[in-house]
Design a protein around this motif. Sequence first.
Motif, PDB file in Angstrom:
ATOM      1  N   LEU A   1      17.288  54.039  53.756  1.00  0.00           N
ATOM      2  CA  LEU A   1      18.026  52.947  52.947  1.00  0.00           C
ATOM      3  C   LEU A   1      18.613  51.818  53.783  1.00  0.00           C
ATOM      4  CD1 LEU A   1      19.447  55.154  49.983  1.00  0.00           C
ATOM      5  CD2 LEU A   1      17.564  53.321  49.950  1.00  0.00           C
ATOM      6  N   ILE A  16      20.070  48.292  52.669  1.00  0.00           N
ATOM      7  CA  ILE A  16      20.908  48.895  51.485  1.00  0.00           C
ATOM      8  C   ILE A  16      21.914  49.678  52.198  1.00  0.00           C
ATOM      9  CG2 ILE A  16      20.923  50.234  49.448  1.00  0.00           C
ATOM     10  CD1 ILE A  16      17.978  49.710  49.103  1.00  0.00           C
ATOM     11  N   SER A  17      23.231  49.022  51.746  1.00  0.00           N
ATOM     12  CA  SER A  17      24.298  49.807  52.452  1.00  0.00           C
ATOM     13  C   SER A  17      24.911  50.980  51.802  1.00  0.00           C
ATOM     14  CB  SER A  17      25.419  48.659  52.399  1.00  0.00           C
ATOM     15  OG  SER A  17      25.749  48.342  51.166  1.00  0.00           O
ATOM     16  N   LYS A  28      26.367  50.356  48.373  1.00  0.00           N
ATOM     17  CA  LYS A  28      25.647  50.416  47.191  1.00  0.00           C
ATOM     18  C   LYS A  28      24.897  51.858  46.899  1.00  0.00           C
ATOM     19  CE  LYS A  28      24.077  45.686  47.914  1.00  0.00           C
ATOM     20  NZ  LYS A  28      22.993  44.810  48.029  1.00  0.00           N
ATOM     21  N   THR A  29      24.692  52.424  48.009  1.00  0.00           N
ATOM     22  CA  THR A  29      24.169  53.947  47.450  1.00  0.00           C
ATOM     23  C   THR A  29      25.322  54.698  46.735  1.00  0.00           C
ATOM     24  OG1 THR A  29      23.119  53.821  49.678  1.00  0.00           O
ATOM     25  CG2 THR A  29      23.194  55.951  48.465  1.00  0.00           C
TER      26      THR A  29
END
Length: 361
Positions: free
Chosen positions: A89, A94-95, A98-99
């Motif tokens: 990710l 995608i940091s 956000k996860t």
Amino acid sequence: MTLLNRYILKEFLKVFTLASFTLLFIYLLIDFFEKVRVFLRYKPDLFVIFEYFLYQLPKIFYDISPIAILISTLITFGTFTKNNEITALKSAGISPFKTAIPILAAVFVLAFFLLYANTSMIPSGIKQAEFVRSIYIEKGSETSYFRQNKIWFRTKNHILFNVQLIDPEKSKILGIGIYKLSNNFSLIEEIDAKELVYEGSDWYLLSGIKRKFSGDGQITTGTFDKEKFYLDKTPADFKQIEIQQDRLKYDELKNYVKKLTSEGYVATRYWVDLYGRVAFPFVNILMALIAIPFGLKNDKRSAGISKGIGISLAIGFSYWIIYALSTSLGHSGILPPLLSAWLANLLFLAIGGYLFVTIRQ
């Protein structure tokens, strides 16, 4: 909701469901073996035992949900890290922030649901469970009630009591009304007193009015400053009669506390309990905030996850220690009620927030 968010939420809910059922089972098993002597003594029907534990389920879930959130959040993110999914990710831009969003959103929903449930459903369940225990399991009868913001209880010799506040620790009952009934349940005497105090081994009524009712309709009235009163109970006996705040709905507790305060009684510990009703459900969010950073550590070995679980559980259980200490200080009047109820939350919010923002992106 994106496909990624659905995947993260699905994995989290699977682990949360398993953790919740496991903790519920352990809790019920321990509780059952603690009460097995009572069950063997009174020999209630199996259905009655089942009904007793069924009414307790909402409260049990309320109590174990923070630990379930802590464990399931940690395991979910720990599994993602171990399987290189977090690395994938990150490479896609995608940091971790956000996860974590879908899980934090789910925990927010759970916290507000528990907050709502604790205003009515959970106290009603506790009250009903205690009714089943005292009436159908122990074959007793109800001796105390809470009606119209007052505590009512009765003794075996046809005497009814209504009181504003019971303080077993100080061996006193405040704002007391006593109604003596004849064998045919007609009122023969009424006593209103400011206090009923326990001195030595005797009870004494303070600052009161006594009214006696004769059969011909005559009423004799008198006042007293201090008068001995026979009551076959000790202050310790009133610990079972005093208001149990967890059995009252939120509005009932709120109105009771306001009434005590308006009439000049010290209701500090009930204010703490009232504020605690709002504060405690949000510990679920704090447990998620604390668990996420440990789960996102770049340690692909199972030992890393085990270490994270150990650390997170230690932090989680330390919350209860601090929460119990702060509420105790609030009950004793050392801390303001609002601060004592929220102190543990504020402290762990700072810890969880710091750990969360220092996650390596």
